[in-house]
Enzyme design. Structure first.
Site, PDB file in Angstrom:
ATOM      1  N   GLY A 147      55.841 -76.324  62.419  1.00 24.98           N
ATOM      2  CA  GLY A 147      55.848 -75.345  63.730  1.00 24.98           C
ATOM      3  C   GLY A 147      57.245 -74.642  64.350  1.00 24.98           C
ATOM      4  N   CYS A 148      57.857 -74.604  63.779  1.00 25.48           N
ATOM      5  CA  CYS A 148      59.212 -74.369  63.872  1.00 25.48           C
ATOM      6  C   CYS A 148      59.242 -72.735  63.991  1.00 25.48           C
ATOM      7  CB  CYS A 148      60.126 -74.667  63.157  1.00 25.48           C
ATOM      8  SG  CYS A 148      61.819 -74.818  62.924  1.00 25.48           S
ATOM      9  N   GLY A 149      58.933 -72.344  64.973  1.00 19.37           N
ATOM     10  CA  GLY A 149      58.682 -70.042  65.150  1.00 19.37           C
ATOM     11  C   GLY A 149      57.510 -70.500  65.028  1.00 19.37           C
TER      12      GLY A 149
ATOM     13  N   GLY B 186      61.255 -69.593  59.895  1.00 11.81           N
ATOM     14  CA  GLY B 186      61.683 -70.581  62.140  1.00 11.81           C
ATOM     15  C   GLY B 186      62.491 -70.322  62.235  1.00 11.81           C
TER      16      GLY B 186
ATOM     17  N   HIS C  53      64.317 -72.985  62.536  1.00 10.39           N
ATOM     18  CA  HIS C  53      65.619 -74.055  62.580  1.00 10.39           C
ATOM     19  C   HIS C  53      66.145 -75.076  63.902  1.00 10.39           C
ATOM     20  CE1 HIS C  53      66.179 -70.710  60.173  1.00 10.39           C
ATOM     21  NE2 HIS C  53      65.135 -71.342  59.032  1.00 10.39           N
TER      22      HIS C  53
END
Lengths: 276, 382
Positions: A117-119, B332, B334
């Protein structure tokens, strides 16, 4: 050129058979009447002697169907990768030998993408699709009238559909004419046949549009991006994911080609039209 | 599995870390500072030794100024929420992590004024803008020592000097550099220092480190039982008890001490040189691949290398490396969206490769080979 190779032949007589049936009305009256049905049969693809997949299809142009499928899925890359191609029409079996090292594709094939879910998330759901799909670069443009005319051309070619109402029609075209027509019970199969035909005959795709009677879904979109088809046209609608993918892959998506109109969902710069 | 996500947490740990955790949990077991019996005394002794070991690594004169928290994020929250008050100004860099940003966004709603000091597109701090924003002096300057996105190292000695001149405490976020870069709390006269125990210090997850300069009166985030001055209903005002309440993570702290002892034994320079060498090899290998853009720092402080591939989503590439080659990288944002905005990689983020001390050169070659094999399936259609 045999009927199997003919670019725009429909081959209606080979695909439809007459069966006995009874037509019933809601009052309980029945009439015996022969009906034309489209053929359906399983065809199994073997890649380098390993069974890969069984496709349900109408059963024609199996050479094109097989290499088109394998090209779109990443098991074949260039024409030089195709070492051998054998079709057993009776057994419903196609054997393909690829010189490409397919171990990576085999490991990744049909694997669902898992991201954190990071980005901002990806638009792809299969890992391999994200690798093999790239934005399509093409100078192709056409007018709405050309879109409409090519859709009309497609209808004129679809005698099997008129007989059976059991196939999806697909065509590859330039702005001015249809160069290849294929139909099948599966709209993906019809597209694979077109990809396969172009692969086998070294036909470029970047200057062509694909016309289909099926909905414009993510699967057709991704398949087109993998082989570099810049414009997709349908008499039906598009899905949300297809439009999202089309935007990120620089593909022009045109749906609802009906009643003298069409709807451009993405890539409108390829359609010569003054927008008010 | 080839593990290249050491910036998130180091893996594996030195064998002594596992042994010390096991010993603390199975053989000691008692709660430190909570009894006079032998096992409780032994537990307290483990914590005291760990405090001294950590103090030594960071050149902190008094080990009692070393506070153990649950993680670096908690350490950061203690400082930001215990030091800043409505009306205060705080300066941060444009490369900060969400561990800093999110508490500050929350504090901003109470009237704390947050100002971001520019960083260049490679992550380097704009010292001139910092100098200008230090007039009038803010209440605090927060700076990440090295970026968790691209490894960019900030000129901490110079920033510390600038802050001292204005009598502004400098709070150093050393989550990425502790155990890799030299950190000298006394020489730099840092106001505060926060770091994780489970990254470069090789400890297990669940322990963070916090240092607060003795003259700075930071209010505690948590209050409760400390095992000291239990007759008083108010939180003790001496350290470390002021900031440590509730049962301490004894196995974690024991493991952390073993990790720091490992660093002392191997040497900070050897660890740093190994990781920087690997980063250099990664960058050289990436340069040779089509469509790859490396997010290079001006000065590299850690082995963290970030890159993107044209028209290929970072998350997809990370998944392809995992599913196709059993290689673990982070993709992504981070948890550092501001840093990605600075580097121009927001909102998609990057693929981040972070080797550790236990990463072998062969691991890096395998990663580069895998990436090369994947990218060979992409062809420009121009």
């Amino acid at each position: 050129m045999s009927s199997q190779d003919a670019p725009v032949a429909d081959g209606n007589s080979e695909k439809a058979v007459s069966v006995d049936a009874v037509i019933c009305d809601q009052d309980g009256h029945g009439v015996e009447q022969a009906q034309w049905l489209i053929k359906e049969r399983p065809v199994t693809l073997y890649l380098n002697d390993h069974e890969l997949v069984t496709l349900l299809c109408t059963g024609h142009h199996l050479d094109e169907l097989a290499v088109g499928f394998l090209k779109a899925e990443g098991f074949l890359e260039g024409r030089e990768d195709l070492e051998d191609l054998r079709v057993d029409q009776e057994a419903g079996r196609v054997d393909v030998k690829s010189r490409l090292d397919t171990s990576l594709v085999e490991r990744l094939w049909q694997k669902r993408t898992v991201t954190s879910g990071c980005g901002k998330g990806t638009v792809f759901y299969h890992a391999l699709d994200s690798l093999l799909s790239q934005p399509v670069v093409s100078a192709l443009q056409l007018t709405p009238a050309q879109v409409w005319n090519r859709m009309q051309d497609l209808h004129h070619l679809s005698s099997t559909y008129r007989t059976t109402h059991g196939v999806h029609n697909t065509a590859l075209a330039t702005a001015d004419e249809i160069v290849l027509f294929r139909d099948d019970i599966g709209r993906h199969n019809a597209v694979d046949m077109i990809i396969g035909h172009c692969f086998l005959h070294h036909l470029p795709l970047a200057d062509k549009l694909l016309i289909t009677t099926g909905r414009l879904t993510s699967e057709i979109l991704i398949k087109s991006a993998k082989v570099g088809i810049p414009i997709l046209v349908s008499r039906n609608t598009a899905t949300t994911l297809a439009v999202e993918l089309a935007k990120s892959l620089n593909i022009t998506l045109i749906g609802y080609v009906r009643a003298g109109k069409c709807t451009v969902y993405s890539g409108a710069e390829r359609v010569v039209c003054s927008v008010s | 599995m080839i593990y290249l996500d050491n910036a998130a947490t180091t893996h594996p740990k030195p064998p002594a870390v596992y042994e010390r955790v096991q010993h603390a949990l199975a053989k000691v077991g008692a709660s430190p500072g909570r009894g006079a019996y032998r096992l409780a005394r032994e537990a307290s002794s483990i914590v005291a030794r760990a405090r001294a070991t950590v103090a030594s690594l960071f050149n902190i004169r008094d080990p009692n100024q070393v506070v153990f928290t649950a993680n670096a994020t908690e350490s950061i929250n203690v400082v930001l929420k215990g030091w800043l008050r409505p009306g205060d100004r705080v300066l941060i860099s444009a490369m900060e992590h969400n561990a800093v940003l999110r508490p500050l966004r929350s504090l901003a709603r109470t009237g704390v004024q947050v100002e971001v000091v520019r960083c260049g597109t490679r992550g380097e701090l704009d010292l001139e803008q910092l100098r200008s924003l230090l007039h009038p002096p803010p209440r605090l300057v927060v700076l990440v020592h090295a970026s968790n996105v691209n490894g960019a190292l900030q000129p901490i000695a110079e920033v510390a000097r600038m802050c001292l001149e204005q009598h502004v405490p400098l709070f150093l976020d050393a989550a990425q550099t502790a155990g890799i870069q030299p950190i000298d709390v006394e020489a730099w006269q840092l106001g505060m220092l926060a770091c994780s125990g489970h990254k470069g210090l090789f400890g297990p997850p669940g322990v963070g480190v916090l240092y607060i300069r003795p003259d700075l009166d930071v209010a505690p985030l948590l209050e409760g039982g400390t095992g000291s001055r239990s007759e008083e209903e108010n939180q003790p005002d001496f350290r470390p008890d002021r900031y440590e309440c509730g049962t301490l993570n004894l196995p974690g702290i024991a493991g952390l001490a073993a990790g720091v002892e490992f660093i002392e034994k191997v040497g900070l320079d050897a660890i740093r040189n190994h990781e920087l060498e690997l980063a250099k090899r990664i960058e050289t290998g990436l340069e040779a691949l089509p469509g790859v853009r490396i997010l290079r720092p001006d000065e590299r402080g850690t082995g963290v290398v970030s890159f993107i591939v044209a028209d290929l989503h970072a998350g997809d590439l990370g998944h392809l490396l995992d599913a196709g080659f059993d290689i673990a990288v982070r993709t992504g944002l981070h948890c550092a969206p501001l840093a990605h905005k600075t580097l121009g990689t927001f909102p998609e983020g990057t693929v981040r490769v972070s080797p550790g001390f236990f990463t072998a050169t062969e691991d890096i070659e395998a990663f580069l080979d895998a990436l090369g094999a994947l990218l060979s399936r992409r062809h420009p259609r121009h």
